[in-house]
Structure formats: C-alpha cells, structure tokens
Design a protein around this motif. Structure first.
Motif, PDB file in Angstrom:
ATOM      1  N   THR A   1      31.067  12.008  17.634  1.00 45.24           N
ATOM      2  CA  THR A   1      32.442  11.561  17.394  1.00 45.24           C
ATOM      3  C   THR A   1      32.620  10.178  18.018  1.00 45.24           C
ATOM      4  OG1 THR A   1      33.214  12.537  19.462  1.00 45.24           O
ATOM      5  CG2 THR A   1      33.252  13.947  17.501  1.00 45.24           C
TER       6      THR A   1
ATOM      7  N   GLU B   1      35.577  16.206  22.694  1.00 46.13           N
ATOM      8  CA  GLU B   1      34.648  16.692  21.683  1.00 46.13           C
ATOM      9  C   GLU B   1      33.630  15.585  21.425  1.00 46.13           C
ATOM     10  OE1 GLU B   1      35.458  17.351  17.255  1.00 46.13           O
ATOM     11  OE2 GLU B   1      35.700  19.378  18.104  1.00 46.13           O
TER      12      GLU B   1
ATOM     13  N   GLY C   1      32.268  10.651  21.547  1.00 49.88           N
ATOM     14  CA  GLY C   1      30.869  10.885  21.880  1.00 49.88           C
ATOM     15  C   GLY C   1      30.079   9.591  21.985  1.00 49.88           C
TER      16      GLY C   1
ATOM     17  N   GLU D   1      31.228  19.219  27.111  1.00 48.49           N
ATOM     18  CA  GLU D   1      32.455  18.887  26.385  1.00 48.49           C
ATOM     19  C   GLU D   1      33.667  19.521  27.060  1.00 48.49           C
ATOM     20  OE1 GLU D   1      31.212  18.294  21.752  1.00 48.49           O
ATOM     21  OE2 GLU D   1      30.980  20.312  22.568  1.00 48.49           O
TER      22      GLU D   1
ATOM     23  N   ALA E   1      27.949  21.989  24.980  1.00 49.34           N
ATOM     24  CA  ALA E   1      29.292  22.567  24.841  1.00 49.34           C
ATOM     25  C   ALA E   1      29.994  22.614  26.194  1.00 49.34           C
ATOM     26  CB  ALA E   1      29.197  23.961  24.237  1.00 49.34           C
TER      27      ALA E   1
ATOM     28  N   ASP F   1      30.771  16.200  16.176  1.00 49.87           N
ATOM     29  CA  ASP F   1      31.475  16.788  15.030  1.00 49.87           C
ATOM     30  C   ASP F   1      30.541  17.821  14.433  1.00 49.87           C
ATOM     31  OD1 ASP F   1      32.744  17.475  12.729  1.00 49.87           O
ATOM     32  OD2 ASP F   1      32.800  15.447  11.872  1.00 49.87           O
ATOM     33  N   ARG F   2      30.915  19.107  14.545  1.00 49.26           N
ATOM     34  CA  ARG F   2      30.044  20.187  14.090  1.00 49.26           C
ATOM     35  C   ARG F   2      30.441  20.713  12.711  1.00 49.26           C
ATOM     36  NH1 ARG F   2      30.571  20.362  19.520  1.00 49.26           N
ATOM     37  NH2 ARG F   2      28.740  20.820  20.831  1.00 49.26           N
ATOM     38  N   SER F   3      31.235  19.967  11.974  1.00 47.89           N
ATOM     39  CA  SER F   3      31.677  20.425  10.658  1.00 47.89           C
ATOM     40  C   SER F   3      30.572  20.293   9.612  1.00 47.89           C
ATOM     41  CB  SER F   3      32.912  19.631  10.209  1.00 47.89           C
ATOM     42  OG  SER F   3      32.600  18.243  10.092  1.00 47.89           O
TER      43      SER F   3
END
Length: 304
Positions: free
Chosen positions: A60, A48, A63, A42, A39, A51-53
């Motif tokens: 990503t 970002e 990424g 980032e 984190a 993707d932490r969804s």
C-alpha cells in the motif's frame, strides 16, 4: 517497542522476494510464520502495509513509506550482527599504524582493508620526532611504515616496501635556487630545514650539513618554512609536487649527485614474536605485498 525485529525482517524480506512464501524459503521458515509476523507488524504500527485483495499481496502507499524505515532498521541490525561476529572471532576494535612517510602511499592498502574488515577502525599516528620503530617496540602501534634506519633493535622485524625520493629544495628567490649545481660547501652556508627524524639518521645525511639547522616534527611546518625562504629543506618529493610545478620551490641539483635522485628505502616494521589476530595478519601480509614507488625528476620509475 511495539514491534519486533523478526517482524521487520519478515516485512523487508517479503518485499525483497515478492511474496510471503518466497520470503519464507529465503529465511528457512514457514509461510504461515512470515504471514503472521507481517500481520502482527501491521497491528503494532496501526497501518495496512499490504493490499491483500489480489492473489499476490502488494504494498500500500503506507507500506511503501514504511519500507524505507524498515530497511534502515534492518540494515542497522545486520551491521550490529556483523560487528559482533567480527569481534567474537578475535578482530580488534582498532589497529594503530605509525606512519613516517607521506600517507598517500598507504591509501590503496587502507581501501582494501576497509572493504575486508569494515568493523576494525584504523588509527594513523604521526610519531613524535618520527620515531616509528619506538612506537612499534612499545606496542603502541601494530605496524610502522617509515624511511629505513641504519639499525633497528633486535625485537623489530622489517620488510622493504620500496623507495621514495627525498629532494632538497629552496624557495625560488633563495640564493641556492640560482645555482646550476650546488656543492656541499654551498649547503653549509645556508640554513637547513629538516624533519627531526632525518637530521642525522638517513644514509648520506652526514654530508648534508649546515651551520644552522631548524627542525620540525611534521612536514607541513617544513614546507611552510621553505616556502617562506627561511632556508633549504629536505622533503619527500611527493609532498611538494605542486610547489615544484608552480616554481615556488626549486629542486637543488647536488654537484656530488648529478645523475641520481636521493632514493631512500621505506620499511614496514612489526614486533617479533607477538601473537596477532586475523585482521592484523591480513594487514601485515597486504602491506608486505604493496610496492611503494614513484617517478624520478626525469620521469623514470624509482628502482629497488
């Protein structure tokens, strides 16, 4: 620098192992530490990376691009640490080998050394006038590989690695090339082109005499002169297989040696009583077990 190496490592290992928890186990840290490091990376990069969804974070597009860069940084850091570890354990920055034989014979050993000691550089020296033993004695070379000499100073220890063929050749249009067999008297009538260190030091060279002798400190010069028809030359056969195969150079069949090639021993030289490190010790042992051998002109292996 906006990011730390710990953050880069956490990112790379998370990608490698597929999750923050798996990366934490591999690194011996807590999951929260790894997650926080990623984190913070980032934030430092302003991107970002994951993707932490979903339940398991995925890279990503940014990424995936940054992972290529991060891997390059991570690999270089590992190389730095490995190099430092090797030096702290006593491995030298470089080792010098004095080589007076065709270098192709040393390549298998050098390949093994490169894999075993990637951070120790190898320096190959072609000694002036072929004096390999002198470089070893003076400590300018850790090891020497050369055609055997009749005697060494007592500080030098030697180990026979095998034998190579020195052959006598002349250009296809040279008068000696037209003879079925060549006598020592025939040789004396024509210019001899010889490697400086071999002119009078190898076994039987007292018979290989001529009224004219041209010498050089490197084999390339000898090959060029012989190929120009300037005289007959004594050379390691391995260096001139192409010229012999094409017919440019012709091997002379000496009348006194109708059934044998001129086999000359190859010695590994080192200095007695000198303290050596792990890398040099390994190289010395590996060289001692390396057998140098080639095929005779009749296709038979050379014998010891």
């Amino acid at each position: 620098m906006r990011h730390s190496l710990d953050q880069v490592e956490a990112f790379v290992m998370s990608c490698k192992w597929g999750s923050f928890s798996a990366a934490a186990r591999a690194l011996g840290r807590s999951q929260s530490t790894i997650s926080a490091s990623v984190a913070n990376l980032e934030i430092a990069l302003g991107l970002e990376l994951f993707d932490r969804s979903t339940r398991i974070p995925t890279l990503t597009a940014a990424g995936e691009t940054m992972l290529v860069e991060a891997l390059a940084v991570y690999d270089r850091c590992q190389a730095l640490e490995s190099h430092a570890d090797a030096m702290s354990e006593g491995d030298p920055a470089s080792l010098t080998i004095a080589a007076g034989i065709p270098h192709k014979n040393l390549v298998p050993v050098l390949c093994d050394f490169a894999e075993k000691f990637p951070h120790t550089d190898i320096i190959i020296r072609n000694p002036e006038k072929g004096d390999v033993a002198n470089l070893v004695q003076r400590g300018e070379a850790a090891l020497g590989v050369a055609f055997a000499q009749p005697r060494y100073v007592r500080e030098i220890q030697f180990h026979q690695m095998g034998k190579l063929i020195l052959t006598h050749v002349a250009h296809a249009e040279h008068p000696l090339a037209a003879k079925r067999t060549v006598s020592f008297d025939d040789l004396r009538e024509h210019r001899h082109i010889v490697y400086t260190a071999h002119a009078a030091s190898l076994p039987t060279t007292e018979y290989l005499q001529s009224t004219q002798v041209w010498s050089a400190d490197n084999y390339d010069a000898l090959i060029e002169m012989a190929s120009a028809g300037l005289g007959w030359a004594t050379l390691p056969r391995q260096l001139i297989l192409d010229q012999i195969g094409s017919g440019q150079l012709v091997e002379l069949q000496l009348e006194a040696y109708p059934y044998t090639d001129w086999l000359v021993s190859v010695d590994l030289l080192s200095l007695k009583g000198r303290r050596i490190g792990k890398a040099e010790s390994w190289l010395l042992t590996r060289m001692q077990s390396h057998k140098i051998q080639e095929l005779t002109r009749h296709g038979q292996p050379t014998t010891w």
